[in-house]
Design a protein around this motif. Structure first.
Motif, PDB file in Angstrom:
ATOM      1  N   LEU A   7       0.853  -1.185   0.000  1.00  0.00           N
ATOM      2  CA  LEU A   7       0.000   0.000   0.000  1.00  0.00           C
ATOM      3  C   LEU A   7       0.894   1.241   0.000  1.00  0.00           C
ATOM      4  N   PRO A   8       1.190   1.801  -1.173  1.00  0.00           N
ATOM      5  CA  PRO A   8       1.951   3.051  -1.201  1.00  0.00           C
ATOM      6  C   PRO A   8       1.051   4.193  -0.750  1.00  0.00           C
ATOM      7  N   THR A   9       1.635   5.176  -0.078  1.00  0.00           N
ATOM      8  CA  THR A   9       0.830   6.314   0.352  1.00  0.00           C
ATOM      9  C   THR A   9       1.616   7.608   0.225  1.00  0.00           C
ATOM     10  N   ASP A  10       0.909   8.639  -0.189  1.00  0.00           N
ATOM     11  CA  ASP A  10       1.462   9.992  -0.198  1.00  0.00           C
ATOM     12  C   ASP A  10       0.618  10.899   0.698  1.00  0.00           C
ATOM     13  N   GLY A  11      -0.261  10.285   1.486  1.00  0.00           N
ATOM     14  CA  GLY A  11      -1.093  11.037   2.412  1.00  0.00           C
ATOM     15  C   GLY A  11      -2.331  11.657   1.783  1.00  0.00           C
ATOM     16  N   SER A  12      -2.511  11.493   0.492  1.00  0.00           N
ATOM     17  CA  SER A  12      -3.668  12.093  -0.180  1.00  0.00           C
ATOM     18  C   SER A  12      -4.936  11.295   0.128  1.00  0.00           C
ATOM     19  N   GLU A  13      -6.072  11.904  -0.141  1.00  0.00           N
ATOM     20  CA  GLU A  13      -7.337  11.201   0.058  1.00  0.00           C
ATOM     21  C   GLU A  13      -7.439  10.007  -0.879  1.00  0.00           C
ATOM     22  N   TYR A  14      -6.779  10.065  -2.019  1.00  0.00           N
ATOM     23  CA  TYR A  14      -6.810   8.960  -2.977  1.00  0.00           C
ATOM     24  C   TYR A  14      -6.005   7.771  -2.465  1.00  0.00           C
ATOM     25  N   ALA A  15      -4.875   8.052  -1.858  1.00  0.00           N
ATOM     26  CA  ALA A  15      -4.077   6.981  -1.254  1.00  0.00           C
ATOM     27  C   ALA A  15      -4.816   6.379  -0.064  1.00  0.00           C
ATOM     28  N   GLU A  16      -5.490   7.208   0.705  1.00  0.00           N
ATOM     29  CA  GLU A  16      -6.261   6.723   1.850  1.00  0.00           C
ATOM     30  C   GLU A  16      -7.405   5.812   1.404  1.00  0.00           C
ATOM     31  N   ALA A  17      -8.090   6.205   0.334  1.00  0.00           N
ATOM     32  CA  ALA A  17      -9.186   5.382  -0.183  1.00  0.00           C
ATOM     33  C   ALA A  17      -8.648   4.053  -0.714  1.00  0.00           C
ATOM     34  N   ALA A  18      -7.516   4.092  -1.409  1.00  0.00           N
ATOM     35  CA  ALA A  18      -6.902   2.856  -1.904  1.00  0.00           C
ATOM     36  C   ALA A  18      -6.468   1.979  -0.738  1.00  0.00           C
ATOM     37  N   ALA A  19      -5.974   2.589   0.334  1.00  0.00           N
ATOM     38  CA  ALA A  19      -5.559   1.824   1.516  1.00  0.00           C
ATOM     39  C   ALA A  19      -6.748   1.084   2.121  1.00  0.00           C
ATOM     40  N   ASP A  20      -7.907   1.719   2.145  1.00  0.00           N
ATOM     41  CA  ASP A  20      -9.114   1.041   2.642  1.00  0.00           C
ATOM     42  C   ASP A  20      -9.352  -0.248   1.864  1.00  0.00           C
ATOM     43  N   THR A  21      -9.274  -0.150   0.547  1.00  0.00           N
ATOM     44  CA  THR A  21      -9.472  -1.321  -0.308  1.00  0.00           C
ATOM     45  C   THR A  21      -8.386  -2.361  -0.044  1.00  0.00           C
ATOM     46  N   GLY A  22      -7.148  -1.912   0.044  1.00  0.00           N
ATOM     47  CA  GLY A  22      -6.038  -2.827   0.294  1.00  0.00           C
ATOM     48  C   GLY A  22      -6.150  -3.542   1.625  1.00  0.00           C
ATOM     49  N   LEU A  23      -6.592  -2.835   2.647  1.00  0.00           N
ATOM     50  CA  LEU A  23      -6.759  -3.461   3.960  1.00  0.00           C
ATOM     51  C   LEU A  23      -7.888  -4.490   3.933  1.00  0.00           C
ATOM     52  N   GLU A  24      -8.950  -4.197   3.210  1.00  0.00           N
ATOM     53  CA  GLU A  24     -10.045  -5.180   3.064  1.00  0.00           C
ATOM     54  C   GLU A  24      -9.551  -6.433   2.347  1.00  0.00           C
ATOM     55  N   LEU A  25      -8.779  -6.238   1.283  1.00  0.00           N
ATOM     56  CA  LEU A  25      -8.221  -7.384   0.558  1.00  0.00           C
ATOM     57  C   LEU A  25      -7.279  -8.186   1.454  1.00  0.00           C
ATOM     58  N   ASP A  30      -5.922 -12.895   4.294  1.00  0.00           N
ATOM     59  CA  ASP A  30      -4.985 -13.074   5.403  1.00  0.00           C
ATOM     60  C   ASP A  30      -3.564 -12.746   4.955  1.00  0.00           C
ATOM     61  N   ALA A  31      -3.437 -11.606   4.293  1.00  0.00           N
ATOM     62  CA  ALA A  31      -2.166 -11.188   3.706  1.00  0.00           C
ATOM     63  C   ALA A  31      -1.400 -10.253   4.636  1.00  0.00           C
ATOM     64  N   THR A  32      -0.102 -10.254   4.476  1.00  0.00           N
ATOM     65  CA  THR A  32       0.760  -9.287   5.139  1.00  0.00           C
ATOM     66  C   THR A  32       0.690  -7.980   4.357  1.00  0.00           C
ATOM     67  N   VAL A  33       0.643  -6.877   5.077  1.00  0.00           N
ATOM     68  CA  VAL A  33       0.551  -5.559   4.460  1.00  0.00           C
ATOM     69  C   VAL A  33       1.877  -4.826   4.632  1.00  0.00           C
ATOM     70  N   HIS A  34       2.338  -4.243   3.536  1.00  0.00           N
ATOM     71  CA  HIS A  34       3.514  -3.371   3.557  1.00  0.00           C
ATOM     72  C   HIS A  34       3.036  -1.971   3.190  1.00  0.00           C
ATOM     73  N   VAL A  35       3.169  -1.042   4.110  1.00  0.00           N
ATOM     74  CA  VAL A  35       2.802   0.348   3.858  1.00  0.00           C
ATOM     75  C   VAL A  35       4.091   1.113   3.593  1.00  0.00           C
ATOM     76  N   VAL A  36       4.143   1.802   2.452  1.00  0.00           N
ATOM     77  CA  VAL A  36       5.364   2.506   2.060  1.00  0.00           C
ATOM     78  C   VAL A  36       5.022   3.915   1.595  1.00  0.00           C
ATOM     79  N   SER A  37       5.827   4.854   2.048  1.00  0.00           N
ATOM     80  CA  SER A  37       5.774   6.205   1.512  1.00  0.00           C
ATOM     81  C   SER A  37       7.189   6.569   1.086  1.00  0.00           C
ATOM     82  N   VAL A  38       7.282   7.244  -0.035  1.00  0.00           N
ATOM     83  CA  VAL A  38       8.597   7.615  -0.563  1.00  0.00           C
ATOM     84  C   VAL A  38       8.759   9.126  -0.477  1.00  0.00           C
ATOM     85  N   ALA A  39       9.767   9.552   0.255  1.00  0.00           N
ATOM     86  CA  ALA A  39      10.123  10.966   0.303  1.00  0.00           C
ATOM     87  C   ALA A  39      10.884  11.256  -0.980  1.00  0.00           C
ATOM     88  N   ASP A  40      10.270  12.015  -1.854  1.00  0.00           N
ATOM     89  CA  ASP A  40      10.868  12.321  -3.150  1.00  0.00           C
ATOM     90  C   ASP A  40      11.967  13.354  -2.940  1.00  0.00           C
TER      91      ASP A  40
END
Length: 147
Positions: A7-25, A30-40
């Motif tokens: 689950l990549p995130t940049d803190g936007s509402e779009y990343a947050e909405a995608a995270a909701d879907t990813g967490l449900e999946l 029963d998957a392991t979740v990797h949350v990553v943000s990249v400081a550009d």
């Protein structure tokens, strides 16, 4: 089907909405979740924050950590196995390298986020991940308040 979900995130509402879907999946599979943000922290990434380059990079890493921590807390509350990581560099290549190095089965990400000058100059991170990655990508194209 999916053992590891990124689950990549940049803190936007779009990343947050995608995270909701990813967490449900992740719960479903029963998957392991990797949350990553990249400081550009590349030359174009530095344009987003005022001040000297070192302070800007520190601020970007700190902000990325905050973005990761929000989603990690949600994953922990859902009793999921989760790791949170902050990377630095060009987001598009850092995300693909991370996914390959961590045997990620699925990347779940939004299509609209923070991009500014970087997006205009280089194209979107999501587009790059889709075009150059060899891992399935689930893409959400709307934030929580869109129709």
């Amino acid at each position: 089907m999916f053992d590891t979900i990124l689950l990549p995130t940049d803190g936007s509402e779009y990343a947050e909405a995608a995270a909701d879907t990813g967490l449900e999946l992740a719960q479903t599979h029963d998957a392991t979740v990797h949350v990553v943000s990249v400081a550009d922290t590349g030359p174009l990434g530095d344009l987003r924050l005022p001040g000297d380059a070192a302070s800007a990079k520190d601020a970007m890493r700190s902000q990325a950590r905050e973005f990761v921590d929000v989603i990690v807390e949600r994953a922990e509350a859902a009793d999921l196995d989760v790791t949170g990581t902050v990377l630095q560099g060009p987001p598009e290549s850092e995300l693909l390298e991370y996914a390959r190095n961590n045997d990620v089965d699925l990347i779940v990400m939004g299509t609209r986020g923070r991009g500014g000058v970087h997006r205009m100059a280089m194209g979107s991170v999501t587009d790059h991940v889709i075009r150059f990655g060899d891992i399935p990508v689930f893409v959400g194209n709307s934030g929580p308040n869109s129709n």
